[in-house]
Design a protein around this motif. Structure first.
Motif, PDB file in Angstrom:
ATOM      1  N   CYS A 220      12.985 -16.082   0.542  1.00  0.00           N
ATOM      2  CA  CYS A 220      12.688 -16.513  -0.826  1.00  0.00           C
ATOM      3  C   CYS A 220      13.624 -15.889  -1.859  1.00  0.00           C
ATOM      4  CB  CYS A 220      11.246 -16.162  -1.182  1.00  0.00           C
ATOM      5  SG  CYS A 220      10.002 -17.133  -0.326  1.00  0.00           S
ATOM      6  N   GLY A 221      14.590 -15.096  -1.398  1.00  0.00           N
ATOM      7  CA  GLY A 221      15.521 -14.479  -2.334  1.00  0.00           C
ATOM      8  C   GLY A 221      15.016 -13.174  -2.911  1.00  0.00           C
ATOM      9  N   ILE A 222      14.118 -12.512  -2.193  1.00  0.00           N
ATOM     10  CA  ILE A 222      13.528 -11.262  -2.675  1.00  0.00           C
ATOM     11  C   ILE A 222      14.066 -10.092  -1.866  1.00  0.00           C
ATOM     12  CG2 ILE A 222      11.377  -9.957  -2.950  1.00  0.00           C
ATOM     13  CD1 ILE A 222      11.653 -12.302  -4.883  1.00  0.00           C
ATOM     14  N   ASP A 223      14.627  -9.096  -2.554  1.00  0.00           N
ATOM     15  CA  ASP A 223      15.009  -7.846  -1.913  1.00  0.00           C
ATOM     16  C   ASP A 223      13.819  -6.896  -1.962  1.00  0.00           C
ATOM     17  OD1 ASP A 223      17.625  -8.579  -1.307  1.00  0.00           O
ATOM     18  OD2 ASP A 223      18.345  -8.017  -3.297  1.00  0.00           O
ATOM     19  N   TYR A 224      13.306  -6.552  -0.799  1.00  0.00           N
ATOM     20  CA  TYR A 224      12.113  -5.723  -0.634  1.00  0.00           C
ATOM     21  C   TYR A 224      12.556  -4.261  -0.641  1.00  0.00           C
ATOM     22  CZ  TYR A 224       7.240  -5.803   1.218  1.00  0.00           C
ATOM     23  OH  TYR A 224       5.894  -5.707   1.395  1.00  0.00           O
ATOM     24  N   VAL A 225      12.109  -3.486  -1.620  1.00  0.00           N
ATOM     25  CA  VAL A 225      12.496  -2.087  -1.760  1.00  0.00           C
ATOM     26  C   VAL A 225      11.245  -1.228  -1.611  1.00  0.00           C
ATOM     27  CG1 VAL A 225      13.618  -0.372  -3.235  1.00  0.00           C
ATOM     28  CG2 VAL A 225      14.337  -2.771  -3.344  1.00  0.00           C
ATOM     29  N   GLY A 226      11.248  -0.296  -0.654  1.00  0.00           N
ATOM     30  CA  GLY A 226      10.037   0.469  -0.381  1.00  0.00           C
ATOM     31  C   GLY A 226      10.255   1.960  -0.311  1.00  0.00           C
ATOM     32  N   ILE A 227       9.203   2.695  -0.627  1.00  0.00           N
ATOM     33  CA  ILE A 227       9.166   4.136  -0.448  1.00  0.00           C
ATOM     34  C   ILE A 227       7.840   4.475   0.217  1.00  0.00           C
ATOM     35  CG2 ILE A 227       9.040   6.392  -1.580  1.00  0.00           C
ATOM     36  CD1 ILE A 227      10.766   5.316  -3.815  1.00  0.00           C
ATOM     37  N   LEU A 228       7.912   5.267   1.278  1.00  0.00           N
ATOM     38  CA  LEU A 228       6.726   5.763   1.968  1.00  0.00           C
ATOM     39  C   LEU A 228       6.611   7.261   1.776  1.00  0.00           C
ATOM     40  CD1 LEU A 228       6.825   3.883   5.380  1.00  0.00           C
ATOM     41  CD2 LEU A 228       4.783   4.076   3.948  1.00  0.00           C
ATOM     42  N   ALA A 229       5.414   7.734   1.474  1.00  0.00           N
ATOM     43  CA  ALA A 229       5.126   9.173   1.473  1.00  0.00           C
ATOM     44  C   ALA A 229       4.591   9.518   2.855  1.00  0.00           C
ATOM     45  CB  ALA A 229       4.105   9.515   0.393  1.00  0.00           C
ATOM     46  N   ILE A 230       5.323  10.360   3.579  1.00  0.00           N
ATOM     47  CA  ILE A 230       5.055  10.622   4.986  1.00  0.00           C
ATOM     48  C   ILE A 230       4.713  12.096   5.203  1.00  0.00           C
ATOM     49  CG2 ILE A 230       6.056  10.618   7.296  1.00  0.00           C
ATOM     50  CD1 ILE A 230       5.525   7.854   6.356  1.00  0.00           C
ATOM     51  N   CYS A 231       3.654  12.330   5.983  1.00  0.00           N
ATOM     52  CA  CYS A 231       3.261  13.691   6.347  1.00  0.00           C
ATOM     53  C   CYS A 231       4.125  14.205   7.513  1.00  0.00           C
ATOM     54  CB  CYS A 231       1.787  13.722   6.741  1.00  0.00           C
ATOM     55  SG  CYS A 231       0.675  13.092   5.459  1.00  0.00           S
ATOM     56  N   VAL A 232       4.012  15.491   7.800  1.00  0.00           N
ATOM     57  CA  VAL A 232       4.814  16.119   8.848  1.00  0.00           C
ATOM     58  C   VAL A 232       4.615  15.430  10.189  1.00  0.00           C
ATOM     59  CG1 VAL A 232       5.207  18.256  10.128  1.00  0.00           C
ATOM     60  CG2 VAL A 232       4.823  18.337   7.654  1.00  0.00           C
ATOM     61  N   ASP A 233       3.393  14.963  10.466  1.00  0.00           N
ATOM     62  CA  ASP A 233       3.111  14.327  11.749  1.00  0.00           C
ATOM     63  C   ASP A 233       3.497  12.852  11.785  1.00  0.00           C
ATOM     64  OD1 ASP A 233       1.203  13.176  10.146  1.00  0.00           O
ATOM     65  OD2 ASP A 233      -0.533  13.864  11.306  1.00  0.00           O
ATOM     66  N   GLY A 234       4.117  12.340  10.706  1.00  0.00           N
ATOM     67  CA  GLY A 234       4.546  10.950  10.648  1.00  0.00           C
ATOM     68  C   GLY A 234       3.531   9.981  10.102  1.00  0.00           C
ATOM     69  N   SER A 235       2.330  10.473   9.799  1.00  0.00           N
ATOM     70  CA  SER A 235       1.303   9.594   9.242  1.00  0.00           C
ATOM     71  C   SER A 235       1.560   9.359   7.752  1.00  0.00           C
ATOM     72  CB  SER A 235      -0.083  10.193   9.451  1.00  0.00           C
ATOM     73  OG  SER A 235      -0.198  11.439   8.781  1.00  0.00           O
ATOM     74  N   ALA A 236       0.899   8.362   7.223  1.00  0.00           N
ATOM     75  CA  ALA A 236       1.144   7.949   5.839  1.00  0.00           C
ATOM     76  C   ALA A 236       0.252   8.681   4.849  1.00  0.00           C
ATOM     77  CB  ALA A 236       0.923   6.447   5.700  1.00  0.00           C
ATOM     78  N   ALA A 237       0.837   9.019   3.704  1.00  0.00           N
ATOM     79  CA  ALA A 237       0.059   9.513   2.572  1.00  0.00           C
ATOM     80  C   ALA A 237       0.030   8.490   1.445  1.00  0.00           C
ATOM     81  CB  ALA A 237       0.630  10.834   2.072  1.00  0.00           C
ATOM     82  N   GLY A 238       1.031   7.615   1.411  1.00  0.00           N
ATOM     83  CA  GLY A 238       1.075   6.621   0.340  1.00  0.00           C
ATOM     84  C   GLY A 238       2.326   5.774   0.436  1.00  0.00           C
ATOM     85  N   ALA A 239       2.438   4.809  -0.448  1.00  0.00           N
ATOM     86  CA  ALA A 239       3.609   3.929  -0.473  1.00  0.00           C
ATOM     87  C   ALA A 239       3.705   3.252  -1.828  1.00  0.00           C
ATOM     88  CB  ALA A 239       3.531   2.879   0.631  1.00  0.00           C
ATOM     89  N   THR A 240       4.922   2.867  -2.173  1.00  0.00           N
ATOM     90  CA  THR A 240       5.131   1.983  -3.321  1.00  0.00           C
ATOM     91  C   THR A 240       6.229   1.006  -2.949  1.00  0.00           C
ATOM     92  OG1 THR A 240       5.443   1.871  -5.728  1.00  0.00           O
ATOM     93  CG2 THR A 240       6.862   3.403  -4.526  1.00  0.00           C
ATOM     94  N   GLU A 241       6.117  -0.232  -3.453  1.00  0.00           N
ATOM     95  CA  GLU A 241       7.057  -1.302  -3.102  1.00  0.00           C
ATOM     96  C   GLU A 241       7.418  -2.095  -4.347  1.00  0.00           C
ATOM     97  OE1 GLU A 241       5.006  -2.190   1.258  1.00  0.00           O
ATOM     98  OE2 GLU A 241       4.160  -2.999  -0.598  1.00  0.00           O
ATOM     99  N   VAL A 242       8.670  -2.492  -4.418  1.00  0.00           N
ATOM    100  CA  VAL A 242       9.171  -3.313  -5.526  1.00  0.00           C
ATOM    101  C   VAL A 242       9.925  -4.498  -4.947  1.00  0.00           C
ATOM    102  CG1 VAL A 242      10.904  -3.392  -7.385  1.00  0.00           C
ATOM    103  CG2 VAL A 242       9.266  -1.508  -7.283  1.00  0.00           C
TER     104      VAL A 242
END
Length: 341
Positions: A220-242
């Protein structure tokens, strides 16, 4: 005679008429933003995979003039298999009920029984949906951020206050395989976002669903830009996407921002948003406006956005009713002659 055409099958003259309508709507709704170009409208019409849904898009014509758009979203999510989400633009002209009738016909044929209508909240729109028997169940505040006006020192302070036991992982286009499970966890956590009085089930996400959305957005012409907040064990703490729009790069969209329950209250949301702002200013400096949408009842996220500099632009509404109730409401208001293509 009203005529409905599948938006994917328009000839060049019909497409030009649709583009003219879209740009007229753009001018009325967002006079300060660039108009939708032909390439973007074509990509939107062709989309049939984003948001884990099938999409049907109609253009209503009256004597050769495009007068309304209809968009029907049929979720693939098994938890919401009887739900249809639709939008009609505009909703206050003579074509509105005719477009709705056609969308409901398609939804019923697909086995859908409940309908959520989404669009700008205006007195005209509220009267239209209420008159058909639908109830306003949810309101969302759209807000815009002037990227150049953000306080850079404030963003630095948000970043400096970040917890030291969590890292940020940046990605673009497609989330790396080693972090896809973490992204699934953050997508699932978005089910905590307020839906007020909407009758809708939690969405089920998995890696396959998210990967399909990456491909659909790109198409669709969208560049997906993401940030993940990652804990030491690789699990997720949060995310934001634009989403950065390749057709109108000046206008970007803030998509999901979420912090998992166990990590809330530690400034992670502010940290991710500040890091994303810094990244966009470096990697996508042409993105001058960032738009987001938040439930009016989501006070915590609205407060962060206001502090960052977002300013309200539009109030959105979701009206819900059984499909049969809407069909009955249309019947009470009379029928309109139409042809199908």
């Amino acid at each position: 005679m009203m005529q409905f055409l599948n938006a994917r099958e328009l000839d060049q003259t019909q497409f030009d008429a649709a583009l003219k309508l879209q740009q007229r709507l753009d001018c009325a709704r967002d006079p300060g933003l660039p108009l939708t170009p032909a390439g973007e409208l074509r990509a939107t019409f062709d989309d049939n995979a984003s948001d884990n849904a099938y999409h049907e898009r109609l253009v209503a014509f009256d004597d050769g003039e495009a007068v309304a758009f209809g968009h029907l979203e049929l979720t693939r999510d098994p938890a919401n298999e009887t739900l249809a989400i639709l939008e009609i633009t505009p909703v206050h002209n003579d074509a509105s009920k005719a477009v709705l009738s056609e969308l409901l016909r398609i939804a019923r044929a697909d086995g859908r029984t409940s309908v959520i209508a989404f669009g700008d909240y205006t007195p005209e729109a509220d009267a239209f949906w209420a008159g058909l028997g639908a109830e306003l169940r949810f309101t969302e505040q759209e807000s815009d951020l002037d990227m150049a006006s953000v306080d850079a020192e404030l963003m630095t302070r948000w970043i400096d206050a970040a917890p030291d036991d969590i890292d940020l992982v940046h990605w673009a286009g497609r989330c790396p395989d080693e972090h896809i499970d973490a992204l699934v966890a953050t997508a699932t956590a978005m089910n905590d976002a307020p839906t007020d009085d909407l009758e809708i089930e939690d969405t089920i996400f998995d890696a396959t669903t998210l990967r399909a959305d990456f491909e659909a957005r790109d198409a669709c012409g969208i560049d997906y830009v993401g940030i993940l907040a990652i804990c030491v064990d690789g699990s997720a703490a949060g995310a934001t996407e634009v989403f950065v729009n390749r057709f109108r790069p000046a206008f970007a969209w803030q998509w999901n921002t979420v912090v998992l329950p166990a990590y809330r209250g530690r400034g992670i949301g502010r940290w991710m948003k500040a890091a994303m702002w810094q990244r966009l200013r470096t990697e996508a400096p042409e993105a001058t406006t960032l738009r987001t949408g938040n439930a009016e009842s989501n006070a915590a996220m609205l407060a962060i956005n206001t502090e960052m500099g977002f300013r309200p632009s539009h109030l959105m509404g979701c009206w819900q009713a059984d499909l049969a109730i809407l069909e009955s409401g249309i019947s009470r208001g009379g029928s309109e002659e139409r042809t199908h293509a």
